[in-house]
Design a protein around this motif. Structure first.
Motif, PDB file in Angstrom:
ATOM      1  N   PHE A 207      77.858  49.265 146.986  1.00 41.98           N
ATOM      2  CA  PHE A 207      76.877  49.813 146.056  1.00 41.98           C
ATOM      3  C   PHE A 207      76.210  48.649 145.329  1.00 41.98           C
ATOM      4  O   PHE A 207      76.843  47.959 144.524  1.00 41.98           O
ATOM      5  N   GLY A 208      74.936  48.435 145.603  1.00 44.86           N
ATOM      6  CA  GLY A 208      74.248  47.319 144.970  1.00 44.86           C
ATOM      7  C   GLY A 208      74.001  47.522 143.501  1.00 44.86           C
ATOM      8  O   GLY A 208      73.818  46.561 142.754  1.00 44.86           O
ATOM      9  N   LEU A 209      74.009  48.784 143.054  1.00 46.53           N
ATOM     10  CA  LEU A 209      73.735  49.095 141.652  1.00 46.53           C
ATOM     11  C   LEU A 209      74.944  49.799 141.052  1.00 46.53           C
ATOM     12  O   LEU A 209      75.307  50.893 141.471  1.00 46.53           O
ATOM     13  N   TRP A 210      75.582  49.143 140.091  1.00 45.56           N
ATOM     14  CA  TRP A 210      76.682  49.742 139.336  1.00 45.56           C
ATOM     15  C   TRP A 210      76.158  50.108 137.952  1.00 45.56           C
ATOM     16  O   TRP A 210      75.609  49.267 137.239  1.00 45.56           O
ATOM     17  N   ILE A 211      76.353  51.363 137.564  1.00 44.67           N
ATOM     18  CA  ILE A 211      75.883  51.817 136.256  1.00 44.67           C
ATOM     19  C   ILE A 211      77.075  52.398 135.501  1.00 44.67           C
ATOM     20  O   ILE A 211      77.643  53.418 135.910  1.00 44.67           O
ATOM     21  N   GLY A 212      77.471  51.722 134.411  1.00 44.87           N
ATOM     22  CA  GLY A 212      78.640  52.145 133.653  1.00 44.87           C
ATOM     23  C   GLY A 212      78.298  53.117 132.530  1.00 44.87           C
ATOM     24  O   GLY A 212      77.267  52.993 131.876  1.00 44.87           O
ATOM     25  N   PHE A 213      79.178  54.085 132.323  1.00 47.96           N
ATOM     26  CA  PHE A 213      79.046  55.069 131.254  1.00 47.96           C
ATOM     27  C   PHE A 213      80.281  54.973 130.368  1.00 47.96           C
ATOM     28  O   PHE A 213      81.409  54.995 130.866  1.00 47.96           O
ATOM     29  N   HIS A 214      80.061  54.883 129.069  1.00 50.17           N
ATOM     30  CA  HIS A 214      81.166  54.690 128.142  1.00 50.17           C
ATOM     31  C   HIS A 214      81.193  55.816 127.110  1.00 50.17           C
ATOM     32  O   HIS A 214      80.214  56.551 126.944  1.00 50.17           O
ATOM     33  N   ASN A 215      82.317  55.956 126.446  1.00 52.11           N
ATOM     34  CA  ASN A 215      82.440  56.997 125.427  1.00 52.11           C
ATOM     35  C   ASN A 215      81.366  56.821 124.361  1.00 52.11           C
ATOM     36  O   ASN A 215      81.063  55.702 123.947  1.00 52.11           O
ATOM     37  N   CYS A 216      80.798  57.920 123.930  1.00 52.84           N
ATOM     38  CA  CYS A 216      79.663  57.822 123.011  1.00 52.84           C
ATOM     39  C   CYS A 216      80.123  57.781 121.558  1.00 52.84           C
ATOM     40  O   CYS A 216      81.207  58.249 121.199  1.00 52.84           O
ATOM     41  N   SER A 217      79.269  57.240 120.738  1.00 55.27           N
ATOM     42  CA  SER A 217      79.521  57.190 119.295  1.00 55.27           C
ATOM     43  C   SER A 217      79.208  58.551 118.672  1.00 55.27           C
ATOM     44  O   SER A 217      78.613  59.432 119.318  1.00 55.27           O
ATOM     45  N   GLN A 218      79.556  58.686 117.411  1.00 57.96           N
ATOM     46  CA  GLN A 218      79.240  59.932 116.703  1.00 57.96           C
ATOM     47  C   GLN A 218      77.736  60.139 116.606  1.00 57.96           C
ATOM     48  O   GLN A 218      77.246  61.268 116.778  1.00 57.96           O
ATOM     49  N   ASP A 219      77.002  59.055 116.363  1.00 56.49           N
ATOM     50  CA  ASP A 219      75.547  59.176 116.259  1.00 56.49           C
ATOM     51  C   ASP A 219      74.932  59.634 117.582  1.00 56.49           C
ATOM     52  O   ASP A 219      74.023  60.474 117.595  1.00 56.49           O
ATOM     53  N   ASP A 220      75.410  59.065 118.701  1.00 56.97           N
ATOM     54  CA  ASP A 220      74.895  59.482 120.005  1.00 56.97           C
ATOM     55  C   ASP A 220      75.233  60.938 120.284  1.00 56.97           C
ATOM     56  O   ASP A 220      74.412  61.695 120.818  1.00 56.97           O
ATOM     57  N   TYR A 221      76.440  61.326 119.931  1.00 53.38           N
ATOM     58  CA  TYR A 221      76.870  62.714 120.138  1.00 53.38           C
ATOM     59  C   TYR A 221      75.976  63.679 119.369  1.00 53.38           C
ATOM     60  O   TYR A 221      75.499  64.685 119.917  1.00 53.38           O
ATOM     61  N   LEU A 222      75.712  63.373 118.109  1.00 57.83           N
ATOM     62  CA  LEU A 222      74.856  64.243 117.300  1.00 57.83           C
ATOM     63  C   LEU A 222      73.416  64.237 117.804  1.00 57.83           C
ATOM     64  O   LEU A 222      72.728  65.266 117.751  1.00 57.83           O
ATOM     65  N   ALA A 223      72.952  63.089 118.321  1.00 56.53           N
ATOM     66  CA  ALA A 223      71.604  63.036 118.887  1.00 56.53           C
ATOM     67  C   ALA A 223      71.501  63.965 120.088  1.00 56.53           C
ATOM     68  O   ALA A 223      70.472  64.620 120.299  1.00 56.53           O
ATOM     69  N   MET A 224      72.562  64.044 120.896  1.00 53.56           N
ATOM     70  CA  MET A 224      72.581  64.968 122.032  1.00 53.56           C
ATOM     71  C   MET A 224      72.509  66.410 121.548  1.00 53.56           C
ATOM     72  O   MET A 224      71.727  67.225 122.065  1.00 53.56           O
ATOM     73  N   VAL A 225      73.317  66.727 120.549  1.00 49.62           N
ATOM     74  CA  VAL A 225      73.358  68.094 120.024  1.00 49.62           C
ATOM     75  C   VAL A 225      71.992  68.497 119.478  1.00 49.62           C
ATOM     76  O   VAL A 225      71.450  69.561 119.824  1.00 49.62           O
ATOM     77  N   PHE A 226      71.398  67.662 118.623  1.00 46.03           N
ATOM     78  CA  PHE A 226      70.117  68.013 118.020  1.00 46.03           C
ATOM     79  C   PHE A 226      68.986  67.993 119.047  1.00 46.03           C
ATOM     80  O   PHE A 226      68.009  68.740 118.921  1.00 46.03           O
ATOM     81  N   GLY A 227      69.102  67.143 120.059  1.00 47.20           N
ATOM     82  CA  GLY A 227      68.096  67.143 121.122  1.00 47.20           C
ATOM     83  C   GLY A 227      68.065  68.470 121.858  1.00 47.20           C
ATOM     84  O   GLY A 227      66.989  69.046 122.102  1.00 47.20           O
ATOM     85  N   TYR A 228      69.244  68.988 122.198  1.00 46.48           N
ATOM     86  CA  TYR A 228      69.320  70.305 122.840  1.00 46.48           C
ATOM     87  C   TYR A 228      68.852  71.408 121.889  1.00 46.48           C
ATOM     88  O   TYR A 228      68.105  72.314 122.288  1.00 46.48           O
ATOM     89  N   ALA A 229      69.303  71.345 120.634  1.00 49.23           N
ATOM     90  CA  ALA A 229      68.960  72.394 119.663  1.00 49.23           C
ATOM     91  C   ALA A 229      67.456  72.468 119.449  1.00 49.23           C
ATOM     92  O   ALA A 229      66.870  73.573 119.410  1.00 49.23           O
ATOM     93  N   ASP A 230      66.806  71.335 119.332  1.00 52.78           N
ATOM     94  CA  ASP A 230      65.348  71.329 119.143  1.00 52.78           C
ATOM     95  C   ASP A 230      64.636  71.861 120.385  1.00 52.78           C
ATOM     96  O   ASP A 230      63.666  72.635 120.281  1.00 52.78           O
ATOM     97  N   HIS A 231      65.099  71.433 121.555  1.00 56.96           N
ATOM     98  CA  HIS A 231      64.435  71.843 122.799  1.00 56.96           C
ATOM     99  C   HIS A 231      64.504  73.358 123.001  1.00 56.96           C
ATOM    100  O   HIS A 231      63.523  73.972 123.432  1.00 56.96           O
ATOM    101  N   PHE A 232      65.652  73.940 122.680  1.00 54.71           N
ATOM    102  CA  PHE A 232      65.836  75.366 122.939  1.00 54.71           C
ATOM    103  C   PHE A 232      65.540  76.231 121.712  1.00 54.71           C
ATOM    104  O   PHE A 232      65.753  77.445 121.745  1.00 54.71           O
ATOM    105  N   GLY A 233      65.037  75.608 120.661  1.00 59.74           N
ATOM    106  CA  GLY A 233      64.652  76.383 119.484  1.00 59.74           C
ATOM    107  C   GLY A 233      65.801  77.072 118.787  1.00 59.74           C
ATOM    108  O   GLY A 233      65.676  78.233 118.365  1.00 59.74           O
TER     109      GLY A 233
END
Length: 281
Positions: free
Chosen positions: A212-238
């Protein structure tokens, strides 16, 4: 038993095996943008509605998104690109990112083919079928890993880069895994302990990820990132609820789940939408 009898017996066995595992039947790839391939029937099953979210909704993985999108975009344009391995923390959007990136480029004629983990050994046959089609394909395997005495990883190595024919120019292979090297450490240690040259055994296992020429790592998210995910979904779906309420409930939800991730954020949003009587569509 004479040699002639043995030859006839072997011919019958070979014929029976061919009937059990027929070659992949290429469908009309213009009929859908995604397909699931099942080796047992040698058939491509069209997916009428891909289970994915809009690329803009994936929060906290901006760097990973940009890397995979750029690689896939180059491939869709007919330019050189790499096989990609998304590895790391559970629930951080590895498979979601693959499907969302494909969705963003599907209008360029790029097709997504899902292959199940148990069918990896038949990957060379699948690649052979796709090589003849007038489209470009992302072959995707979710949660790819190998355990115990499995040897199907060797078929994957050959199919990706090592065979005489090589990987078809119109195919890329994307995989997700919780392991960077796809093989558990104890598996490598057990084999190296009984090998004459232990270092060579470990090198062989690690070389799978090197395909695999491209390795992309994913790490545990911070509280701020977690809340950004939550509010991003909440805003999108009204999902209309006080911001302080969503924040407090989302944090409590993550505590009860024992961690924060994109998956936990989405599960909270589904619960919130249900309580508010809203559909997520």
């Amino acid at each position: 038993m004479s040699q002639e009898d043995v030859a006839q017996l072997l011919a019958r066995i070979a014929g029976a095996l061919e009937r059990l595992a027929p070659p992949p039947r290429a469908p009309d790839f213009s009929a859908a943008e995604a397909f699931v391939w099942r080796a047992a029937g040698g058939a491509f099953h069209p997916v009428r509605r891909v289970n994915r979210v809009d690329l803009a909704l994936l929060k906290g993985v901006d760097r990973q998104r940009d890397m995979l999108l750029a690689n896939t975009s180059r491939f869709a344009q007919g330019l050189p690109a790499n096989n990609a391995l998304m590895w790391g923390a559970r629930g951080m959007g590895k498979s979601s990112l693959v499907k969302s990136v494909h969705g963003a480029l599907a209008d360029k004629g790029l097709k997504l083919i899902e292959i199940h983990r148990e069918d990896i050994e038949a990957l060379p046959a699948l690649l052979g079928a796709l090589a003849k089609a007038p489209f470009r394909f992302i072959v995707f395997c979710d949660d790819l890993s190998f355990d115990g005495a499995e040897t199907s990883y060797k078929a994957l190595k050959t199919a990706l880069e090592g065979g005489v024919e090589g990987r078809p120019d119109n195919v890329l292979f994307y995989a997700t895994s919780n392991r960077r090297h796809l093989l558990p450490r104890d598996m490598m240690e057990n084999e190296s302990a009984t090998a004459i040259h232990p270092g060579e055994v470990i090198e062989e296992k690690i070389s799978l990820s090197d395909r695999f020429g491209l390795w992309i790592g994913f790490h545990n998210c911070s509280q701020d990132d977690y809340l950004a995910m939550v509010f991003g979904y909440a805003d999108h779906f009204g999902l209309n609820a006080p911001e302080a309420t969503i924040r407090a409930e989302a944090l409590e939800w993550s505590i009860t789940r024992g961690g924060r991730s994109g998956r936990v954020a989405w599960q909270f949003v589904q619960d919130l939408a249900g309580r508010l009587g809203k559909e997520l569509s």
